[in-house]
Design an enzyme around this catalytic site. Structure first.
Site, PDB file in Angstrom:
ATOM      1  N   SER A 176       0.827  -1.219   0.162  1.00  0.00           N
ATOM      2  CA  SER A 176      -0.159   0.209  -0.030  1.00  0.00           C
ATOM      3  C   SER A 176       0.250   1.361   0.178  1.00  0.00           C
ATOM      4  O   SER A 176       0.291   2.335   0.051  1.00  0.00           O
ATOM      5  CB  SER A 176      -1.001  -0.022   1.030  1.00  0.00           C
ATOM      6  OG  SER A 176       0.067   0.135   2.154  1.00  0.00           O
TER       7      SER A 176
ATOM      8  N   THR B 247      -1.803   3.045   2.876  1.00  0.00           N
ATOM      9  CA  THR B 247      -0.937   4.132   3.883  1.00  0.00           C
ATOM     10  C   THR B 247      -0.533   3.728   4.268  1.00  0.00           C
ATOM     11  O   THR B 247      -0.817   2.952   5.465  1.00  0.00           O
ATOM     12  CB  THR B 247      -1.910   5.485   3.425  1.00  0.00           C
ATOM     13  OG1 THR B 247      -3.035   5.986   2.280  1.00  0.00           O
ATOM     14  CG2 THR B 247      -1.257   6.781   3.714  1.00  0.00           C
TER      15      THR B 247
ATOM     16  N   THR C 214       1.915   7.023   0.717  1.00  0.00           N
ATOM     17  CA  THR C 214       0.870   5.899  -0.449  1.00  0.00           C
ATOM     18  C   THR C 214       1.176   5.673  -1.516  1.00  0.00           C
ATOM     19  O   THR C 214       1.446   6.397  -2.387  1.00  0.00           O
ATOM     20  CB  THR C 214      -0.145   6.578   0.548  1.00  0.00           C
ATOM     21  OG1 THR C 214      -1.778   5.481  -0.219  1.00  0.00           O
ATOM     22  CG2 THR C 214      -0.796   7.798  -0.541  1.00  0.00           C
TER      23      THR C 214
ATOM     24  N   ARG D   6      -5.779  10.036 -10.655  1.00  0.00           N
ATOM     25  CA  ARG D   6      -6.044  10.215  -9.550  1.00  0.00           C
ATOM     26  C   ARG D   6      -5.382  10.114  -8.234  1.00  0.00           C
ATOM     27  O   ARG D   6      -4.606   9.580  -8.060  1.00  0.00           O
ATOM     28  CB  ARG D   6      -6.792   8.270  -8.638  1.00  0.00           C
ATOM     29  CG  ARG D   6      -7.950   8.707  -8.313  1.00  0.00           C
ATOM     30  CD  ARG D   6      -7.275   7.900  -6.980  1.00  0.00           C
ATOM     31  NE  ARG D   6      -8.325   8.222  -5.203  1.00  0.00           N
ATOM     32  CZ  ARG D   6      -7.801   7.572  -4.277  1.00  0.00           C
ATOM     33  NH1 ARG D   6      -5.965   7.167  -4.298  1.00  0.00           N
ATOM     34  NH2 ARG D   6      -8.078   7.673  -3.260  1.00  0.00           N
TER      35      ARG D   6
ATOM     36  N   THR E 273      -5.939   7.150   6.354  1.00  0.00           N
ATOM     37  CA  THR E 273      -5.297   6.279   6.213  1.00  0.00           C
ATOM     38  C   THR E 273      -6.929   5.673   5.764  1.00  0.00           C
ATOM     39  O   THR E 273      -8.243   6.085   6.406  1.00  0.00           O
ATOM     40  CB  THR E 273      -5.019   4.477   6.667  1.00  0.00           C
ATOM     41  OG1 THR E 273      -5.461   4.645   7.839  1.00  0.00           O
ATOM     42  CG2 THR E 273      -3.265   5.008   6.605  1.00  0.00           C
ATOM     43  N   GLY E 274      -7.090   4.768   4.801  1.00  0.00           N
ATOM     44  CA  GLY E 274      -8.525   4.812   3.840  1.00  0.00           C
ATOM     45  C   GLY E 274      -8.961   5.440   2.654  1.00  0.00           C
ATOM     46  O   GLY E 274      -8.196   6.118   2.048  1.00  0.00           O
TER      47      GLY E 274
HETATM   48  N1  GLY Z   1      -6.399   7.260   1.947  1.00  0.00           N
HETATM   49  C1  GLY Z   1      -5.461   6.947   0.725  1.00  0.00           C
HETATM   50  C2  GLY Z   1      -6.142   6.865  -0.922  1.00  0.00           C
HETATM   51  O1  GLY Z   1      -7.355   6.912  -0.898  1.00  0.00           O
HETATM   52  O2  GLY Z   1      -5.376   7.003  -1.617  1.00  0.00           O
END
Ligand code: GLY
Length: 375
Positions: free
Chosen positions: A93, A220, A238, A248, A271-272
């Site tokens: 990740s 992340t 991340t 993105r 994170t998330g």
């Molecule tokens: N929290 C990491 C992402 O959505 O890229």
């Protein structure tokens, strides 16, 4: 828990830095700050900060804490810590071996903030560099900007002497991408609803089959630290959402979203599901709540409630109308008080700390209680 730190290791650092603290610049001041007292030095991170060692003796939180104890700048210590995870191919990740985008290219995001210096830097959609944390810090240290993206970020990295690699995939991340590609057609993403449904179905399948760690889908690392002088810094790094549309960018490199630090107050990072956080700039919200007097746990819960209230699209809701994704925040105030909070509870919703007693993994407090979730 693998390494304890002696209280003596901190005495010199705190005493020396105390001479400099207490100096307040003239001019406009921010609103009231919750506390100016000094507390205990501490490093907080997402749970992967107490997991990966990349074959070395220490994990992220231990490395960062040990360096802080030796008197290193807090942000430098955190950058050394998160690099362990960025370089470890086992964490899919973050950094090298992070899951790639829909075209099989690893694109990395990171940002950092230095509380005492009031400096910040970030990079987004950076390709070919294993350690975006180092580039983010260089943006803060060497430029007048806060965020460099894509080819410009890569050119900047090359110019400061960082090696650019053709491909950051490992055999594992490449083969998972090929597997994902076989299961869904990434080119059919013009209808956001259909694409979201297809992506969720395939992600759920691959998580259920044990191919992808649920925590690595939006995975992340966020890592924040405060030293004995009350100096607070933070960093988030991340590979972003697995198999994202190329280009993105999520919350991680965005100041106020994936990370926010106010040297007089504390730090928060996430994170998330980045999209949910971007809509609320929740790390800024959390730090601002602490500025007004909230404890880290209460500030984190306020942000989760705000994000939950902002979530109204059907595709993002459970049948009973609650957010169907997870999001976590790692919150630290300048006295060393801390909290990890998550939207949903399950036993994997954890966070890491390292203090004088060594490293620990702790359970997050959740807003919505227990529910089996996929990511
Ligand atoms: N929290 C990491 C992402 O959505 O890229």
């Amino acid at each position: 828990m693998s390494h304890k730190f002696s209280r003596r290791e901190f005495v010199g650092v705190g005493a020396a830095a105390g001479v400099l603290s207490g100096v307040r610049p003239l001019g406009a001041e921010a609103p009231a700050v919750r506390s100016s007292e000094r507390g205990r030095p501490l490093v907080i991170a997402s749970a992967n900060g107490n997991r990966y060692r990349n074959g070395g003796p220490r994990n992220c939180v231990e490395e960062a804490f040990e360096r802080m104890a030796r008197g290193e700048d807090v942000l430098d210590a955190l950058v050394e810590g998160v690099q362990i995870v960025e370089l470890d191919p086992e964490d899919s990740s973050v950094g090298y071996g992070g899951l790639p985008n829909a075209e099989g290219v690893v694109q990395l995001d990171a940002c950092c903030m230095h509380g005492p210096k009031k400096r910040a830097g970030g990079v987004a959609a950076l390709e070919g560099v294993r350690t975006p944390s180092v580039v983010a810090r260089a943006v803060a240290d060497l430029t007048d900007h806060h965020l460099l993206v894509g080819p410009g970020a890569q050119q900047f990295a090359r110019n400061i002497g960082i090696e650019i690699e053709a491909d950051l995939n490992t055999d594992r991340s490449r083969s998972l991408w090929l597997d994902w590609k076989r299961r869904t057609d990434p080119l059919h993403y013009l209808d956001p609803e259909e694409r979201e449904t297809a992506l969720r179905r395939v992600a759920d399948e691959m998580i259920a089959e044990g191919l992808v760690d649920s925590g690595h889908y939006y995975g992340t690392i966020n890592c924040n630290g405060v030293n004995a002088a009350g100096e607070v810094c933070g960093i988030t790094t991340t590979s972003g959402l697995a198999w994202k549309i190329p280009g993105r960018v999520g919350d991680s490199p965005i100041l106020g979203a994936g990370l926010y630090v106010d040297g007089a107050v504390g730090a928060a990072g996430s994170t998330g599901r980045g999209e949910a956080n971007l809509f609320a700039l929740a790390s800024f919200l959390i730090v601002d709540e602490m500025r007004r007097g909230a404890a880290p746990l209460d500030a984190g819960m306020t942000a989760l409630r705000r994000i939950s209230a902002n979530t109204i699209e059907k595709r993002l809701l459970t049948e009973d109308g609650r957010p169907n994704f997870n999001l976590k925040f790692y919150v630290l105030d300048r006295t060393g008080e801390h909290a990890g909070v998550s939207m949903w509870f399950d036993e994997r919703q954890q966070y890491a700390i390292c203090s004088e007693g060594g490293a620990e993994t702790l359970a997050c407090e959740s807003l919505l209680g227990e529910r089996p979730i996929s990511s």
